[in-house]
Scaffold this motif. Structure first.
Motif, PDB file in Angstrom:
ATOM      1  N   SER A   1       7.567   6.749   4.133  1.00  8.44           N
ATOM      2  CA  SER A   1       6.619   5.611   4.485  1.00  8.44           C
ATOM      3  C   SER A   1       6.866   4.427   4.132  1.00  8.44           C
ATOM      4  CB  SER A   1       5.292   6.344   3.937  1.00  8.44           C
ATOM      5  OG  SER A   1       5.160   6.216   2.525  1.00  8.44           O
ATOM      6  N   VAL A   2       7.526   4.258   2.772  1.00  8.39           N
ATOM      7  CA  VAL A   2       7.826   3.137   1.981  1.00  8.39           C
ATOM      8  C   VAL A   2       8.978   2.453   3.046  1.00  8.39           C
ATOM      9  CG1 VAL A   2       9.283   1.849   0.009  1.00  8.39           C
ATOM     10  CG2 VAL A   2       7.191   3.647  -0.189  1.00  8.39           C
TER      11      VAL A   2
ATOM     12  N   GLY B   1       7.588   9.046  -4.300  1.00 12.69           N
ATOM     13  CA  GLY B   1       8.994   9.141  -4.986  1.00 12.69           C
ATOM     14  C   GLY B   1       9.974   8.190  -4.475  1.00 12.69           C
ATOM     15  N   ALA B   2      11.139   8.208  -4.942  1.00 14.81           N
ATOM     16  CA  ALA B   2      12.379   7.564  -4.417  1.00 14.81           C
ATOM     17  C   ALA B   2      12.638   8.065  -2.954  1.00 14.81           C
ATOM     18  CB  ALA B   2      13.449   7.580  -5.178  1.00 14.81           C
TER      19      ALA B   2
ATOM     20  N   ALA C   1       0.896  -1.350   0.111  1.00 14.07           N
ATOM     21  CA  ALA C   1       0.027   0.182   0.058  1.00 14.07           C
ATOM     22  C   ALA C   1       1.054   1.043  -0.109  1.00 14.07           C
ATOM     23  CB  ALA C   1      -0.965   0.024   1.212  1.00 14.07           C
ATOM     24  N   ALA C   2       1.978   1.181   0.913  1.00 10.50           N
ATOM     25  CA  ALA C   2       2.762   2.492   0.894  1.00 10.50           C
ATOM     26  C   ALA C   2       3.637   2.585  -0.655  1.00 10.50           C
ATOM     27  CB  ALA C   2       4.031   2.192   1.942  1.00 10.50           C
TER      28      ALA C   2
END
Length: 205
Positions: free
Chosen positions: A43-44, A38-39, A31-32
Motif C-alpha cells: 500500500s505504501v 512493515g518494510a 496515511a499509508a
C-alpha cells in the motif's frame, strides 16, 4: 504594458486541479505510511507511485502553462537495475554534480588562487561538496545537471578501493537513481572566460 501572456481560465483550472491531486496524493501516501505493516508494504509502494505520477503531471502542466518548475522530483523505485530479490550486504552512494564556472573572477576572489584551476582546488579542499552546492552562486559557479546513484557494493576493507574509487558505478548494480537536470543560460556575454566555462565534479559520499 506587461508582456506576460496570461493563461486561459481552462489552463488555470487544469493546473489547480493537478496541484490538488498532488496534495491528495501526499495525504494518501502519509496515511499509508502511518499504518504500514512493515518494510515493503504494497500500500505504501502504490501510494508512492501515485504521488510520483501526480507530481510529474503537475510539473509538466506548470511548465506548459507558466514556464515554472517545482524544486523536487520524485524518483520511481522501479528505475533501479538491481532486482528486488537481491539483498545487498553494502552500498555505495555516488554523487556527480556539474557546474558552469560562470564568474571565474568571483571564484578566484572568493577562495584565493592565481588561476581558476587553483581556486577550484582550494574551494573543494576547504569546503564540503554539499556546502559548495548550497552556496554555488557565491563562488561564481552555476549549477548544472546532477545525479545520485545508490549501487550495491562489497563491504571490503577500509580504504582498499581508493586507488580506483569509481569502478563500482556499474548500471547492473544500480539500486536507485535520482537525476536533476538544469537548463543552462546560453549567453556568452554574461560569462567571463568562456574557455573555462564548465567543470564536472564527481563526489562519492
Amino acid at each position: 504594458m506587461s508582456d506576460v501572456v496570461r493563461p486561459t481560465e481552462a489552463q488555470v483550472a487544469q493546473v489547480r486541479s493537478a496541484a490538488d491531486a498532488v496534495k491528495a496524493a501526499i495525504d494518501a501516501h502519509l496515511a499509508a505510511v502511518e499504518v504500514r505493516a512493515g518494510a515493503g508494504d504494497p500500500s505504501v509502494a502504490e501510494s508512492y507511485e501515485a504521488l510520483a505520477d501526480a507530481a510529474e503531471v503537475y510539473d509538466e502542466l506548470l511548465d506548459e502553462v507558466y514556464e515554472e518548475f517545482t524544486p523536487f522530483e520524485v524518483p520511481h523505485p522501479g528505475d533501479g537495475g538491481l532486482p528486488d530479490t537481491v539483498e545487498p550486504a553494502a552500498i555505495s552512494v555516488l554523487i556527480r554534480r556539474d557546474y558552469a564556472v560562470a564568474n571565474p573572477r568571483l571564484l578566484r576572489e572568493s577562495v584565493g588562487g592565481p588561476t581558476t584551476a587553483a581556486a577550484l582546488r582550494a574551494l573543494f579542499g576547504d569546503y564540503e561538496p554539499d556546502r559548495v552546492a548550497r552556496h554555488a552562486a557565491e563562488f561564481g559557479l552555476e549549477e548544472g545537471d546532477s545525479t545520485l546513484w545508490v549501487v550495491a557494493a562489497d563491504q571490503g576493507e577500509p580504504g582498499e578501493w581508493l586507488a580506483e574509487p569509481f569502478d563500482v558505478a556499474e548500471p547492473e548494480l544500480l539500486i536507485s537513481r535520482f537525476d536533476v537536470v538544469e537548463e543552462y543560460e546560453d549567453d556568452e556575454d554574461e560569462t567571463e572566460d568562456v574557455d573555462e566555462a564548465e567543470v564536472g565534479v564527481l563526489d562519492p559520499s
